[in-house]
Scaffold this motif. Structure first.
Motif, mmCIF file in Angstrom:
data_model
loop_
_atom_site.group_PDB
_atom_site.id
_atom_site.type_symbol
_atom_site.label_atom_id
_atom_site.label_comp_id
_atom_site.label_asym_id
_atom_site.label_seq_id
_atom_site.Cartn_x
_atom_site.Cartn_y
_atom_site.Cartn_z
ATOM 1 N N SER A 108 -9.865 -2.416 -7.770
ATOM 2 C CA SER A 108 -11.009 -1.509 -7.844
ATOM 3 C C SER A 108 -11.644 -1.287 -6.478
ATOM 4 O O SER A 108 -12.264 -0.252 -6.227
ATOM 5 N N ASP A 109 -11.492 -2.262 -5.555
ATOM 6 C CA ASP A 109 -12.055 -2.101 -4.218
ATOM 7 C C ASP A 109 -11.362 -0.978 -3.456
ATOM 8 O O ASP A 109 -11.997 -0.260 -2.682
ATOM 9 N N PHE A 110 -10.048 -0.823 -3.649
ATOM 10 C CA PHE A 110 -9.343 0.286 -2.995
ATOM 11 C C PHE A 110 -9.896 1.615 -3.495
ATOM 12 O O PHE A 110 -10.093 2.554 -2.726
ATOM 13 N N ASP A 111 -10.138 1.690 -4.794
ATOM 14 C CA ASP A 111 -10.709 2.915 -5.367
ATOM 15 C C ASP A 111 -12.108 3.157 -4.801
ATOM 16 O O ASP A 111 -12.466 4.285 -4.450
ATOM 17 N N PRO B 151 -0.694 -2.121 0.888
ATOM 18 C CA PRO B 151 0.408 -2.610 1.724
ATOM 19 C C PRO B 151 1.092 -3.812 1.093
ATOM 20 O O PRO B 151 0.443 -4.628 0.427
ATOM 21 N N THR B 152 2.406 -3.917 1.295
ATOM 22 C CA THR B 152 3.139 -5.098 0.829
ATOM 23 C C THR B 152 2.716 -6.320 1.625
ATOM 24 O O THR B 152 2.586 -7.423 1.089
ATOM 25 N N SER B 153 2.495 -6.139 2.912
ATOM 26 C CA SER B 153 1.950 -7.193 3.771
ATOM 27 C C SER B 153 1.139 -6.532 4.868
ATOM 28 O O SER B 153 1.237 -5.329 5.097
ATOM 29 N N GLY B 154 0.342 -7.341 5.582
ATOM 30 C CA GLY B 154 -0.547 -6.783 6.589
ATOM 31 C C GLY B 154 -1.892 -6.432 5.979
ATOM 32 O O GLY B 154 -2.173 -6.752 4.819
ATOM 33 N N GLU B 155 -2.726 -5.759 6.745
ATOM 34 C CA GLU B 155 -4.074 -5.449 6.261
ATOM 35 C C GLU B 155 -4.585 -4.127 6.811
ATOM 36 O O GLU B 155 -4.185 -3.675 7.878
ATOM 37 N N VAL B 156 -5.469 -3.520 6.024
ATOM 38 C CA VAL B 156 -6.213 -2.337 6.438
ATOM 39 C C VAL B 156 -7.643 -2.798 6.676
ATOM 40 O O VAL B 156 -8.250 -3.426 5.806
ATOM 41 N N ILE B 157 -8.185 -2.515 7.845
ATOM 42 C CA ILE B 157 -9.549 -2.935 8.169
ATOM 43 C C ILE B 157 -10.402 -1.685 8.295
ATOM 44 O O ILE B 157 -10.154 -0.834 9.153
ATOM 45 N N VAL B 158 -11.392 -1.547 7.428
ATOM 46 C CA VAL B 158 -12.296 -0.401 7.476
ATOM 47 C C VAL B 158 -13.707 -0.922 7.721
ATOM 48 O O VAL B 158 -14.212 -1.758 6.983
ATOM 49 N N LYS B 159 -14.286 -0.497 8.812
ATOM 50 C CA LYS B 159 -15.627 -0.927 9.215
ATOM 51 C C LYS B 159 -15.745 -2.445 9.210
ATOM 52 O O LYS B 159 -16.719 -3.008 8.726
ATOM 53 N N GLY B 160 -14.725 -3.111 9.723
ATOM 54 C CA GLY B 160 -14.746 -4.561 9.834
ATOM 55 C C GLY B 160 -14.394 -5.305 8.575
ATOM 56 O O GLY B 160 -14.328 -6.532 8.569
ATOM 57 N N GLY C 165 17.209 0.761 -9.237
ATOM 58 C CA GLY C 165 18.425 -0.033 -9.089
ATOM 59 C C GLY C 165 18.187 -1.376 -8.423
ATOM 60 O O GLY C 165 19.141 -2.120 -8.174
ATOM 61 N N GLY C 166 16.932 -1.675 -8.117
ATOM 62 C CA GLY C 166 16.619 -2.949 -7.491
ATOM 63 C C GLY C 166 16.789 -2.942 -5.991
ATOM 64 O O GLY C 166 16.761 -4.003 -5.355
ATOM 65 N N VAL C 167 16.962 -1.761 -5.389
ATOM 66 C CA VAL C 167 17.149 -1.662 -3.944
ATOM 67 C C VAL C 167 15.782 -1.493 -3.282
ATOM 68 O O VAL C 167 14.976 -0.667 -3.707
ATOM 69 N N ASP C 168 15.523 -2.278 -2.250
ATOM 70 C CA ASP C 168 14.253 -2.199 -1.531
ATOM 71 C C ASP C 168 14.332 -1.156 -0.425
ATOM 72 O O ASP C 168 15.307 -1.112 0.339
ATOM 73 N N THR C 169 13.315 -0.302 -0.359
ATOM 74 C CA THR C 169 13.220 0.685 0.712
ATOM 75 C C THR C 169 11.966 0.383 1.519
ATOM 76 O O THR C 169 10.858 0.394 0.975
ATOM 77 N N LYS C 170 12.137 0.142 2.818
ATOM 78 C CA LYS C 170 11.007 -0.205 3.679
ATOM 79 C C LYS C 170 10.459 1.087 4.278
ATOM 80 O O LYS C 170 11.027 1.657 5.212
ATOM 81 N N ALA C 171 9.330 1.563 3.724
ATOM 82 C CA ALA C 171 8.733 2.815 4.190
ATOM 83 C C ALA C 171 7.936 2.606 5.470
ATOM 84 O O ALA C 171 7.868 3.506 6.317
ATOM 85 N N LEU C 172 7.300 1.438 5.617
ATOM 86 C CA LEU C 172 6.596 1.081 6.846
ATOM 87 C C LEU C 172 7.066 -0.296 7.273
ATOM 88 O O LEU C 172 7.216 -1.197 6.435
ATOM 89 N N VAL D 142 -1.571 4.494 2.772
ATOM 90 C CA VAL D 142 -2.063 3.127 2.990
ATOM 91 C C VAL D 142 -3.430 3.170 3.668
ATOM 92 O O VAL D 142 -4.352 2.435 3.289
ATOM 93 N N CYS D 143 -3.567 4.044 4.669
ATOM 94 C CA CYS D 143 -4.865 4.186 5.350
ATOM 95 C C CYS D 143 -5.954 4.614 4.376
ATOM 96 O O CYS D 143 -7.103 4.181 4.476
ATOM 97 N N GLY D 144 -5.592 5.476 3.435
ATOM 98 C CA GLY D 144 -6.578 6.007 2.488
ATOM 99 C C GLY D 144 -6.754 5.188 1.235
ATOM 100 O O GLY D 144 -7.543 5.554 0.369
#
Length: 557
Positions: A76-79, A58-67, A15-22, A51-53
């Motif tokens: 493909s990098d997420f995979d 993420p829509t915004s922000g970042e996940v940092i794994v081993k720097g 329906g075009g409604v945004d849901t903020k999960a985080l 998101v951690c896995g």
């Protein structure tokens, strides 16, 4: 090892409604330990795990794994991140019925491009107490057995992070306890993150509990051990509200006074028991060890979470590579259950292959490559390219038709264009200006004894990245009144020898020639000055180096 910074995740419904999960979540995880993510349904705990896995971006922000930051990740990098560092354990197991237990576990290795290691798989099956189940099909196993297979599959690639989403949600309490016993043991050497609704299990097994509400972190607490407070050798106070009397103690007056003060300080009843079962149950319920130390949770301090420095090699990803045979088997097993879908899939495949055959030539067409091959097959020694602008001018007169004509003007190639030409057509690509000029201070004798002047017809610019610059003997020109000449032209000047004149310039800039210059070798040319007649304007140029032009073909002698 793993850090989440200012992560927001928004889902858009139909329906075009945004849901903020985080909502702007930041959290750093330790290298090892068992971390529980708690919260009611819709609190964002599963989204945070995904998101951690790397299952969700993420829509915004970042996940940092081993720097390494997810801001530079491709899809493909997420995979690859999941394939390299993360082992997943799901509530519904996600064990594939098409393969036996051994092949299900081996699949995690094969995705990393590694061979099936039967010895390693057997050891893991022994660790989860399923050593005789290697050839069994998953549909013959219980829920608890399937979950232990999922744990073995997650462990076989030796991940540094294990993520479990409601791993005991479909299990009874006894089987759930077995699963958590296994996860607790694993957390001694790696990071284990568990999403759960069960606070009791979290407090018993967890080293840290993060509770979420409405996409935000509500509480973040870490387990610590609180030692008992000794009154003397006989009596200790545990956790501030429990009195422990050492077995076989003979109480003195001070002990009795301490016990009496303790009883008087209580608002309610005080129960004293010597029953072993009751004492055992009390210790378990209050997580008390034999020395009287208790476990309690306090706010997590960011300074207590030490993040290591990692090299590029530490954070290197392994690309997923599912063997073709396994991929076909998985796809076929899904289709055979639904024949209509199979027919429709075959029909769509025929259309897809037809379209692929039609458009593949256009998709892989490379105009530069085609042009290059055409030039090379033409037999030409070189090809001149010109760049021009076309100007269209339209005149309109009263009572007459519009009149349009074009004018053209030649322009120079840019340095970037020359670099691109060099990459496409080879290192002998130059940018040059094509106009004729003469060497005013050099005269050549012809066979009949007459004189003619030596000339130049092209002046080339070589891009800095071009390897041909390294073929200059001497220095490459550094200013506008310097130039390199070809080895061929240097040999021409050597041949002229006694007919090369020194240059003189008066205060008004007038150029004249005095004595002749001796040139006894090709290298004697370097450092000499020549005068070029550039469109009627005589200009001096210093020769700074000699360019190796290669052998001149005999037909041009």
């Amino acid at each position: 090892m793993l850090e989440i910074k200012n992560v927001t995740k928004v889902y858009r419904t139909k329906g075009g409604v945004d849901t903020k999960a985080l909502d702007d979540v930041s959290i750093a995880f330790p290298e090892t330990g068992l971390v529980f993510l708690l919260g009611k349904s819709g609190s964002g705990k599963s989204t945070l795990l995904n998101v951690c896995g790397g299952l969700d971006e993420p829509t915004s922000g970042e996940v940092i794994v081993k720097g390494k930051s997810s801001k530079s990740f491709s899809g493909s990098d997420f995979d690859s991140y999941r394939n390299t560092f993360v082992g997943f354990i799901f509530q519904e197991y996600n064990v594939l019925d098409e393969f036996n237990v051994e092949d299900n576990i081996a699949l995690a290795l094969e995705l990393q491009g590694k061979p099936k290691d039967k010895e390693k798989i057997h050891k893991l099956l022994c660790d989860v107490e399923l050593e005789n189940f290697a050839k069994r099909k998953p549909n013959t196993l219980s829920g608890g057995q399937k979950q232990r297979i999922a744990i073995a599959r997650a462990l076989v690639k030796e991940p540094q992070i294990i993520m479990a989403d409601e791993p005991t949600g479909a299990l009874d309490s006894a089987t759930g306890k077995q699963v958590f016993d296994t996860l607790k043991k694993l957390s001694e050497t790696r990071l284990v993150i568990v999403v759960s609704h069960d606070r009791e299990f979290a407090e018993i097994y967890g080293d840290r509990i993060v509770e979420l509400k409405d996409g935000k972190i509500l509480t973040d607490v870490t387990k610590t051990n609180v030692p008992p407070q000794a009154i003397d050798d006989n009596v200790t106070v545990i956790g501030g509200n429990t009195l422990n009397i050492k077995k076989g103690s003979k109480l003195n007056k001070d002990n009795i006074k301490a016990i009496q003060d303790f009883v008087l300080s209580c608002d309610g009843d005080v129960i004293i028991t010597k029953g072993e079962k009751q004492i055992d149950s009390f210790k378990k319920a209050n997580r008390m060890d034999d020395d009287g130390a208790t476990e309690t949770f306090g706010d997590t301090k960011s300074e207590d979470i030490r993040l290591r420095q990692y090299s590029k090699e530490d954070s290197k990803f392994i690309r997923s590579r599912l063997p073709a045979g396994k991929a076909i088997k998985i796809g076929a097993s899904g289709l055979k259950l639904k024949p209509i879908r199979l027919i429709f899939t075959i029909f769509l495949s025929l259309i897809a292959f037809t379209m692929f055959g039609l458009f593949s030539t256009l998709m892989v067409y490379d105009g530069d490559s085609v042009a290059k091959n055409s030039f090379m097959q033409s037999g030409y020694d070189f090809i001149n390219l010109s760049k021009m602008y076309e100007t269209r001018i339209t005149n309109s007169y009263d009572g007459r038709d519009d009149y349009t004509y074009q004018s053209y003007s030649f322009v120079k190639f840019t340095e970037n264009e020359l670099s691109d030409f060099t990459k496409t057509y080879g290192e002998s690509t130059f940018g040059y200006y094509a106009y004729d000029t003469e060497l005013d201070n050099v005269k050549m004798k012809n066979e009949k004894g007459g004189y003619y002047q030596a000339g130049l017809s092209k002046f080339a610019y070589i891009a800095p990245a071009n390897a041909m610059r390294n073929k200059v003997t001497g220095d490459y020109p550094a200013s506008l009144n310097e130039m390199c000449i070809s080895k061929y032209l240097a040999e021409v000047l050597l041949t002229a020898n006694s007919d090369v004149y020194a240059v003189k310039e008066d205060d008004k800039g007038n150029i004249s020639y005095e004595t002749k210059v001796d040139i006894n070798s090709v290298n004697d040319v370097v450092g000499k000055t020549v005068v070029l007649n550039l469109r009627g304007d005589r200009q001096k140029f210093k020769i700074t180096g000699i360019f190796d032009s290669g052998e001149i073909p005999k037909k041009y002698d």
